[in-house]
Scaffold this active site. Sequence first.
Site, mmCIF file in Angstrom:
data_model
loop_
_atom_site.group_PDB
_atom_site.id
_atom_site.type_symbol
_atom_site.label_atom_id
_atom_site.label_comp_id
_atom_site.label_asym_id
_atom_site.label_seq_id
_atom_site.Cartn_x
_atom_site.Cartn_y
_atom_site.Cartn_z
ATOM 1 N N GLY A 13 21.600 16.582 1.735
ATOM 2 C CA GLY A 13 20.886 16.328 0.473
ATOM 3 C C GLY A 13 21.541 15.226 -0.317
ATOM 4 O O GLY A 13 22.385 14.485 0.192
ATOM 5 N N ASN A 14 21.151 15.114 -1.563
ATOM 6 C CA ASN A 14 21.786 14.142 -2.454
ATOM 7 C C ASN A 14 21.824 14.728 -3.862
ATOM 8 O O ASN A 14 21.256 15.781 -4.122
ATOM 9 C CB ASN A 14 21.029 12.805 -2.408
ATOM 10 C CG ASN A 14 19.581 12.954 -2.817
ATOM 11 O OD1 ASN A 14 19.282 13.209 -3.978
ATOM 12 N ND2 ASN A 14 18.674 12.832 -1.857
#
Length: 404
Positions: free
Chosen positions: A210-211
Amino acid sequence: MTKPLIVLGVTGGIAAYKSAELIRRLKEQDFEVQVIATAAALKFVGDSTFSALSGNPVISDLWDKPHDVEHVNIAKKASAIIVAPATADFLAHLVYGFANDALLATLLVAKCPVVLAPAMHTEMWENPATKENIATLRRRGYLIIDPATGALTGPDSGVGRLPDPSEIADVVKQVVNRKSNNLPKDLVGLNVLISAGGTREKIDPVRFIGNGSSGKQGRALAQSAIARGAKVTLVGANLNVNVPAGAEFVSADNANLMKEEMILRAPNADVVIMNAAVADYYVENPQTNKIKKGQDKINISLTKTIDILSELTKNKRVNQYFVGFAAETVKNQTELIELSRLKLASKNCDLIVGNPVGHDLGIGQDLNSAVLVSKNLTEIVPEVDKLTLADAIWDFVAKDLAKV
Ligand SMILES: Cc1cc2nc3c(=O)[nH]c(=O)nc-3n(C[C@H](O)[C@H](O)[C@H](O)COP(=O)(O)O)c2cc1C
């Protein structure tokens, strides 16, 4: 200095209990609040609740103080009027210019911005009579906060819920700010589609790539567009923020879902803003069981995702406007402008918002800076809060659209 006065109109819907909280949220924004309640509203909530919370006696009877001509005085003093909840019955009366109660009479006098937050059963909201009334009121310049979807009265659920009072108070605050800056409602009649947040690609049932995107910038873009009169759909991936009042929300937590939802909705949008931080690579075959700690090293093979923005602009219609975000780790502004220019051409966009990220910049933060790059213009927005940047982006887009 006297505080700006907000008239809170309360009509006879089940959501009238939320108006009590709305008074608190408006007062937190440093507004003076005057409640005008219909007779039906007072069947749901007693006037003592409204008057104690607002600090002002509730106006409900047009004939209470004829010597004061209250509906005229209050309408002239108000910085804005918000009617929440607004019943189907009230909307119909407003369309026809009825003035047979204190709230309707005040609205007929008012020249300030008026925000209406309808709340009712889905069938009432979708009834052609209500639909036509809403369209008429929008056309006349009323700002409509579309109802949210969720639990309704009784066992039903669907579209028709009054949005969260703090979100409604945010819209009112923005409307009053815009009014004091003499800003027009320049996005009235436009359908806006915004993607926000950060996608997650599954590695196994409990882990993902993810980020750090929170969705704050996408939320701000949606909030700003709503206050300027647009109809907004927010396609969100793993948002850490609330959906603003009035936005239709669609959840799309990974890159593939985001692509599908955006492709489905883009044809109906006048402006598309691709703000979400979408994974560039995904795990083609995520493990069905949690990966156990065993081997010293494991390899995860990643496959490139489809570039959603390029995919969307392939089918760009005449007069459709596309905004892309370029989040870049750069040495300086010149490099950011160059990268944004390249992206503008390669993705067939109308505007690229170049956004320096990394080292506590941009993603997940409250502040943001940007370069706005279009074919003929480059504008630099220094570090500001995300709502101010959203306003600057919409100023840019609205000016460009006005040229068409
Ligand atoms: C229990 C109950 C709940 C109601 N809830 C709503 C509602 O959520 N939305 C709505 O538009 N009308 C609702 N109504 C109908 C309105 O109260 C009715 O149309 C009334 O005339 C509205 O008056 P007003 O617009 O002057 O406030 C409800 C009625 C009852 C009895």
